[in-house]
Design an enzyme around this catalytic site. Sequence first.
Site, PDB file in Angstrom:
ATOM      1  N   SER A   7      40.224  50.606   9.676  1.00 25.60           N
ATOM      2  CA  SER A   7      39.769  51.985   9.858  1.00 25.60           C
ATOM      3  C   SER A   7      38.759  52.315   8.760  1.00 25.60           C
ATOM      4  CB  SER A   7      40.968  52.931   9.763  1.00 25.60           C
ATOM      5  OG  SER A   7      40.540  54.274   9.723  1.00 25.60           O
ATOM      6  N   ARG A   8      37.920  53.323   9.046  1.00 20.71           N
ATOM      7  CA  ARG A   8      37.003  53.821   8.006  1.00 20.71           C
ATOM      8  C   ARG A   8      37.321  55.273   7.671  1.00 20.71           C
ATOM      9  NH1 ARG A   8      33.568  49.816   8.471  1.00 20.71           N
ATOM     10  NH2 ARG A   8      33.312  48.994  10.576  1.00 20.71           N
ATOM     11  N   ASN A   9      38.405  55.754   8.295  1.00 20.03           N
ATOM     12  CA  ASN A   9      38.746  57.166   8.165  1.00 20.03           C
ATOM     13  C   ASN A   9      39.629  57.379   6.919  1.00 20.03           C
ATOM     14  OD1 ASN A   9      39.974  59.657   8.443  1.00 20.03           O
ATOM     15  ND2 ASN A   9      40.163  59.515  10.669  1.00 20.03           N
ATOM     16  N   ASP A  70      47.029  50.940  17.393  1.00 16.41           N
ATOM     17  CA  ASP A  70      46.470  51.519  18.611  1.00 16.41           C
ATOM     18  C   ASP A  70      47.548  52.370  19.244  1.00 16.41           C
ATOM     19  OD1 ASP A  70      44.305  51.857  20.388  1.00 16.41           O
ATOM     20  OD2 ASP A  70      45.279  50.552  21.842  1.00 16.41           O
ATOM     21  N   SER A  71      47.167  53.537  19.734  1.00 14.49           N
ATOM     22  CA  SER A  71      48.187  54.399  20.325  1.00 14.49           C
ATOM     23  C   SER A  71      47.630  55.164  21.501  1.00 14.49           C
ATOM     24  CB  SER A  71      48.745  55.355  19.269  1.00 14.49           C
ATOM     25  OG  SER A  71      47.706  56.096  18.707  1.00 14.49           O
ATOM     26  N   PHE A 158      46.694  67.178  17.788  1.00 19.64           N
ATOM     27  CA  PHE A 158      45.423  66.806  18.415  1.00 19.64           C
ATOM     28  C   PHE A 158      45.724  66.153  19.768  1.00 19.64           C
ATOM     29  CE2 PHE A 158      45.340  62.129  18.111  1.00 19.64           C
ATOM     30  CZ  PHE A 158      46.441  61.926  17.293  1.00 19.64           C
ATOM     31  N   TYR A 160      46.696  64.998  23.233  1.00 19.20           N
ATOM     32  CA  TYR A 160      47.533  65.528  24.315  1.00 19.20           C
ATOM     33  C   TYR A 160      48.705  66.370  23.800  1.00 19.20           C
ATOM     34  CZ  TYR A 160      44.946  62.022  27.003  1.00 19.20           C
ATOM     35  OH  TYR A 160      43.951  61.268  27.597  1.00 19.20           O
ATOM     36  N   ASP A 161      48.775  66.614  22.485  1.00 19.52           N
ATOM     37  CA  ASP A 161      49.914  67.333  21.897  1.00 19.52           C
ATOM     38  C   ASP A 161      50.256  68.665  22.576  1.00 19.52           C
ATOM     39  OD1 ASP A 161      50.574  65.389  20.075  1.00 19.52           O
ATOM     40  OD2 ASP A 161      49.506  66.301  18.399  1.00 19.52           O
TER      41      ASP A 161
HETATM   42  P1  IMP Z   1      44.370  56.221  18.513  1.00 22.02           P
HETATM   43  O1  IMP Z   1      44.552  54.811  18.993  1.00 22.02           O
HETATM   44  O2  IMP Z   1      45.399  56.615  17.495  1.00 22.02           O
HETATM   45  O3  IMP Z   1      42.959  56.507  18.107  1.00 22.02           O
HETATM   46  O4  IMP Z   1      44.678  57.179  19.783  1.00 22.02           O
HETATM   47  C1  IMP Z   1      43.978  57.067  21.003  1.00 22.02           C
HETATM   48  C2  IMP Z   1      44.120  58.335  21.828  1.00 22.02           C
HETATM   49  O5  IMP Z   1      45.492  58.523  22.240  1.00 22.02           O
HETATM   50  C3  IMP Z   1      43.760  59.630  21.097  1.00 22.02           C
HETATM   51  O6  IMP Z   1      42.373  59.886  21.214  1.00 22.02           O
HETATM   52  C4  IMP Z   1      44.585  60.668  21.851  1.00 22.02           C
HETATM   53  O7  IMP Z   1      43.953  61.031  23.052  1.00 22.02           O
HETATM   54  C5  IMP Z   1      45.851  59.891  22.207  1.00 22.02           C
HETATM   55  N1  IMP Z   1      46.894  60.068  21.160  1.00 22.02           N
HETATM   56  C6  IMP Z   1      47.343  59.118  20.297  1.00 22.02           C
HETATM   57  N2  IMP Z   1      48.278  59.630  19.465  1.00 22.02           N
HETATM   58  C7  IMP Z   1      48.407  60.928  19.809  1.00 22.02           C
HETATM   59  C8  IMP Z   1      49.210  61.990  19.284  1.00 22.02           C
HETATM   60  O8  IMP Z   1      49.996  61.864  18.322  1.00 22.02           O
HETATM   61  N3  IMP Z   1      49.075  63.186  19.897  1.00 22.02           N
HETATM   62  C9  IMP Z   1      48.237  63.397  20.935  1.00 22.02           C
HETATM   63  N4  IMP Z   1      47.434  62.450  21.434  1.00 22.02           N
HETATM   64  C10 IMP Z   1      47.533  61.211  20.889  1.00 22.02           C
END
Ligand code: IMP
Length: 209
Positions: A7-9, A70-71, A158, A160-161
């Site tokens: 990450s760069r964040n 990844d999430s 942020f 979909y919360d």
């Molecule tokens: P990332 O892989 O953490 O960047 O998440 C990818 C995408 O999944 C994000 O842009 C959100 O749309 C969704 N997402 C992941 N984690 C969350 C969360 O904790 N709350 C809400 N949306 C999430």
Amino acid sequence: MKIVLASRNPKKIGELQTLLAQTLPNVEVLSLDDVGLFGEIEETGETFEENALIKARAAASSGYIGVGDDSGLSVDALGGEPGVYSARFAQIKTGTGAHDDAANNRVLLSLLEGVPEEKRGASFVSAVACVFPDGRSFTVRGEVKGRILTEYRGNSGFGYDPLFYYEPYSKTLAEVTPAEKNAISHRGRAIRAFAERLKAEAGKEFAKK
Ligand code: IMP
């Protein structure tokens, strides 16, 4: 021990550093920029684990332990969508340039129109991968189960919360404090599991020397 997060964040680096501090006080978390890795990492995986591993491998090319995550959201009634495409969901479904949380939430609501409450189950999923300089790797996964509401509730968080209702709190994840969210969230769970596993693996590593 130094690890590189893919990450760069600075917020993500700081968050991981804080969360690891309880389990692994001697770990220093570096960013891709800190180790001179400036290229883009293509997320071409079909699962959260694959994408996390792709990122962790890129970070491990620095010579340090690499970590990637990844999430996303997995909705039962949509066969697991948006899944690894959570960030780009609206863009993919509408074919337009829209690429933001509000557009993603609108698309999600429209796809679930008419779906009754008992069939609106969903999970947030987070995979964290770790790649050692010798190529060994492991992944861990955190999940939290909830339900997609028909209306937005709350202003924090942020993605979909505001639509993700968590029954034990009787709130959406946009109505809770960051500490409350972290205690039960997919990411909180995955990072805690990662810290435990890294501690065990690092212990073995030092025992060999
Ligand atoms: P990332 O892989 O953490 O960047 O998440 C990818 C995408 O999944 C994000 O842009 C959100 O749309 C969704 N997402 C992941 N984690 C969350 C969360 O904790 N709350 C809400 N949306 C999430």
